[in-house]
Design a protein around this motif. Structure first.
Motif, PDB file in Angstrom:
ATOM      1  N   GLU A  66       6.528  54.530  73.855  1.00 32.51           N
ATOM      2  CA  GLU A  66       5.724  55.244  72.862  1.00 32.51           C
ATOM      3  C   GLU A  66       5.581  56.714  73.242  1.00 32.51           C
ATOM      4  N   GLN A  67       5.289  56.968  74.519  1.00 33.91           N
ATOM      5  CA  GLN A  67       5.153  58.351  74.979  1.00 33.91           C
ATOM      6  C   GLN A  67       6.496  59.081  74.920  1.00 33.91           C
ATOM      7  N   PHE A  68       7.575  58.362  75.269  1.00 30.67           N
ATOM      8  CA  PHE A  68       8.894  58.985  75.262  1.00 30.67           C
ATOM      9  C   PHE A  68       9.307  59.369  73.849  1.00 30.67           C
ATOM     10  N   ARG A  69       9.003  58.517  72.873  1.00 29.63           N
ATOM     11  CA  ARG A  69       9.319  58.849  71.485  1.00 29.63           C
ATOM     12  C   ARG A  69       8.492  60.048  71.015  1.00 29.63           C
ATOM     13  N   ILE A  72      10.208  63.068  72.420  1.00 30.05           N
ATOM     14  CA  ILE A  72      11.423  63.349  71.659  1.00 30.05           C
ATOM     15  C   ILE A  72      11.087  64.055  70.348  1.00 30.05           C
ATOM     16  N   ALA A  73      10.069  63.549  69.659  1.00 26.23           N
ATOM     17  CA  ALA A  73       9.671  64.156  68.379  1.00 26.23           C
ATOM     18  C   ALA A  73       9.190  65.588  68.575  1.00 26.23           C
ATOM     19  N   LYS A  74       8.410  65.819  69.629  1.00 25.61           N
ATOM     20  CA  LYS A  74       7.879  67.161  69.880  1.00 25.61           C
ATOM     21  C   LYS A  74       9.025  68.146  70.149  1.00 25.61           C
ATOM     22  N   ILE A  75       9.975  67.737  71.003  1.00 29.66           N
ATOM     23  CA  ILE A  75      11.108  68.614  71.324  1.00 29.66           C
ATOM     24  C   ILE A  75      11.972  68.827  70.088  1.00 29.66           C
ATOM     25  N   ALA A  76      12.176  67.756  69.319  1.00 28.38           N
ATOM     26  CA  ALA A  76      13.026  67.850  68.123  1.00 28.38           C
ATOM     27  C   ALA A  76      12.479  68.868  67.122  1.00 28.38           C
ATOM     28  N   PHE A  77      11.180  68.847  66.889  1.00 29.21           N
ATOM     29  CA  PHE A  77      10.608  69.712  65.850  1.00 29.21           C
ATOM     30  C   PHE A  77      10.333  71.134  66.328  1.00 29.21           C
ATOM     31  N   THR A  78      10.150  71.315  67.633  1.00 30.04           N
ATOM     32  CA  THR A  78       9.951  72.683  68.137  1.00 30.04           C
ATOM     33  C   THR A  78      11.270  73.317  68.551  1.00 30.04           C
ATOM     34  N   GLY A  79      12.271  72.494  68.842  1.00 27.78           N
ATOM     35  CA  GLY A  79      13.576  73.007  69.249  1.00 27.78           C
ATOM     36  C   GLY A  79      13.634  73.475  70.680  1.00 27.78           C
ATOM     37  N   PHE A  89      11.968  64.175  80.281  1.00 28.83           N
ATOM     38  CA  PHE A  89      13.150  63.699  79.547  1.00 28.83           C
ATOM     39  C   PHE A  89      14.250  63.307  80.535  1.00 28.83           C
ATOM     40  N   LYS A  90      14.471  64.149  81.524  1.00 33.19           N
ATOM     41  CA  LYS A  90      15.502  63.886  82.534  1.00 33.19           C
ATOM     42  C   LYS A  90      15.224  62.582  83.279  1.00 33.19           C
ATOM     43  N   TYR A  91      13.974  62.365  83.659  1.00 33.36           N
ATOM     44  CA  TYR A  91      13.617  61.168  84.425  1.00 33.36           C
ATOM     45  C   TYR A  91      13.780  59.900  83.586  1.00 33.36           C
ATOM     46  N   ALA A  92      13.415  59.979  82.310  1.00 28.11           N
ATOM     47  CA  ALA A  92      13.601  58.817  81.436  1.00 28.11           C
ATOM     48  C   ALA A  92      15.089  58.513  81.285  1.00 28.11           C
ATOM     49  N   ARG A  93      15.875  59.558  81.063  1.00 31.48           N
ATOM     50  CA  ARG A  93      17.319  59.361  80.897  1.00 31.48           C
ATOM     51  C   ARG A  93      17.933  58.805  82.181  1.00 31.48           C
ATOM     52  N   THR A 138      19.272  70.025  68.124  1.00 32.74           N
ATOM     53  CA  THR A 138      18.136  69.369  68.775  1.00 32.74           C
ATOM     54  C   THR A 138      17.359  68.525  67.775  1.00 32.74           C
ATOM     55  N   LEU A 139      17.157  69.053  66.586  1.00 30.73           N
ATOM     56  CA  LEU A 139      16.424  68.333  65.550  1.00 30.73           C
ATOM     57  C   LEU A 139      17.168  67.062  65.122  1.00 30.73           C
ATOM     58  N   ILE A 140      18.447  67.202  64.827  1.00 31.16           N
ATOM     59  CA  ILE A 140      19.226  66.058  64.335  1.00 31.16           C
ATOM     60  C   ILE A 140      19.320  64.960  65.395  1.00 31.16           C
ATOM     61  N   TYR A 141      19.719  65.335  66.620  1.00 30.20           N
ATOM     62  CA  TYR A 141      19.833  64.331  67.678  1.00 30.20           C
ATOM     63  C   TYR A 141      18.473  63.706  67.993  1.00 30.20           C
ATOM     64  N   GLY A 142      17.436  64.534  67.945  1.00 30.21           N
ATOM     65  CA  GLY A 142      16.103  64.033  68.243  1.00 30.21           C
ATOM     66  C   GLY A 142      15.624  63.018  67.211  1.00 30.21           C
ATOM     67  N   LEU A 143      15.856  63.308  65.938  1.00 30.37           N
ATOM     68  CA  LEU A 143      15.417  62.380  64.892  1.00 30.37           C
ATOM     69  C   LEU A 143      16.154  61.045  64.981  1.00 30.37           C
ATOM     70  N   ILE A 144      17.450  61.108  65.250  1.00 34.48           N
ATOM     71  CA  ILE A 144      18.228  59.868  65.386  1.00 34.48           C
ATOM     72  C   ILE A 144      17.744  59.069  66.597  1.00 34.48           C
ATOM     73  N   LEU A 145      17.524  59.769  67.697  1.00 35.27           N
ATOM     74  CA  LEU A 145      17.073  59.100  68.916  1.00 35.27           C
ATOM     75  C   LEU A 145      15.682  58.502  68.728  1.00 35.27           C
ATOM     76  N   TRP A 146      14.793  59.241  68.070  1.00 37.35           N
ATOM     77  CA  TRP A 146      13.437  58.755  67.802  1.00 37.35           C
ATOM     78  C   TRP A 146      13.480  57.464  66.978  1.00 37.35           C
ATOM     79  N   LEU A 147      14.384  57.415  66.018  1.00 30.78           N
ATOM     80  CA  LEU A 147      14.515  56.228  65.170  1.00 30.78           C
ATOM     81  C   LEU A 147      15.088  55.048  65.956  1.00 30.78           C
ATOM     82  N   ILE A 148      16.132  55.298  66.738  1.00 34.76           N
ATOM     83  CA  ILE A 148      16.791  54.219  67.485  1.00 34.76           C
ATOM     84  C   ILE A 148      15.857  53.592  68.509  1.00 34.76           C
ATOM     85  N   LEU A 149      14.959  54.400  69.062  1.00 29.81           N
ATOM     86  CA  LEU A 149      14.052  53.881  70.087  1.00 29.81           C
ATOM     87  C   LEU A 149      12.766  53.294  69.498  1.00 29.81           C
ATOM     88  N   SER A 150      12.713  53.159  68.176  1.00 30.79           N
ATOM     89  CA  SER A 150      11.578  52.468  67.556  1.00 30.79           C
ATOM     90  C   SER A 150      11.622  51.001  67.987  1.00 30.79           C
TER      91      SER A 150
END
Length: 281
Positions: A66-69, A72-79, A89-93, A138-150
């Motif tokens: 939940e925190q990781f998503r 991801i959303a915060k980074i995606a929308f701020t760029g 992000f690095k540690y999660a990956r 960043t936005l596109i990859y972030g949105l896809i990643l946010w969705l996949i990790l739901s």
């Protein structure tokens, strides 16, 4: 609820230990040597299963999805990302990648699960995008990643990971021999090795250091510690070289697959020493 896979429950201290090892898997120590070492190869069936369980728990208990998503959303929308956010992000990956290595190392099929592998690739693309201030990517990859990790989507991915078919000790030794043969075949092309092939060599080393880091957590050993330091040094040297090659790839994409890579003598000696030691096992 996601699928579960926990036969051996590890204390947090053990998870912290293996993650410390993971963070050192590309640290260069030019004093690391195999001159007096005998590589350990006597794994047991219990160690193989426990190693996979450990990597699973490192991911499942180490990443708050939940925190990781939210990150991801915060980074995606701020760029962009702060240093603290980049590190999170690095540690999660890193935990995801170590689980991917576990699938390749300990499962008798020795392959990356397709969906899980694609998630990690997507993480890498997003990380590269926000590091290089590419806001749209960043936005596109972030949105896809946010969705996949739901929860609903990731449940399907986790199913791949819980479908574990443990390799036997004999099968694992045979797998390492095959990996070494691939490495040696590529190594013999060192005077005309393209960047793509160089990357394949590094993948073999990366998989082995991940295997060894997990095993030395399950079975603490000074020999395994020294072996990991040696593998990490090769991995780090090759990683630094490959980063430079990737930068050049943006200028000359064809050259990445065709142009030969200058092979430093010290690295060649280290790889040759490793291969010689492996033949003695």
């Amino acid at each position: 609820m996601r699928p579960s896979l926990e036969k051996t429950i590890f204390p947090q201290k053990t998870l912290d230990t293996v993650f410390e090892h993971v963070l050192l898997d590309d640290v260069i120590n030019l004093n690391a040597s195999l001159s007096d070492e005998v590589i350990e190869a006597d794994y047991t069936a219990e160690e193989i299963e426990a190693s996979y369980d450990l990597c699973w728990q490192l991911l499942e208990r180490g990443v708050d999805f939940e925190q990781f998503r939210s990150l991801i959303a915060k980074i995606a929308f701020t760029g962009s990302a702060t240093e603290e956010e980049r590190l999170a992000f690095k540690y999660a990956r890193a935990r995801f990648k170590h689980m991917r290595f576990a699938c390749n190392n300990f499962d008798k099929r020795h392959r990356y699960p397709k969906l899980f592998h694609k998630v990690i690739i997507l993480m890498g693309k997003m990380q590269d995008a926000f590091k290089n201030t590419q806001r749209f990517a960043t936005l596109i990859y972030g949105l896809i990643l946010w969705l996949i990790l739901s929860p609903s989507c990731y449940w399907l991915i986790a199913r791949e990971l819980t479908d574990f078919r443990a390799e036997s000790p004999a099968g694992l030794r045979a797998y390492h021999r095959r990996e070494n043969q691939k490495l040696e075949k590529l190594f013999k092309k060192q005077n005309k090795l393209a960047a793509h092939d160089f990357h394949l060599m590094r993948k073999i080393i990366s998989r082995r250091v991940a295997f060894n880091d997990t095993l030395r957590t399950i079975r603490p050993s000074t020999k395994l510690d020294r072996f990991s330091a040696y593998l990490a040094t090769m991995n780090g040297i090759m990683g630094d070289m490959h980063d430079e090659l990737v930068e050049k790839r943006y200028v000359d994409k064809q050259g990445y697959y065709k142009n030969s890579v200058p092979f430093p003598g010290d690295l060649a000696e280290r790889i040759q020493c490793f291969l010689n030691k492996e033949k003695q096992v």
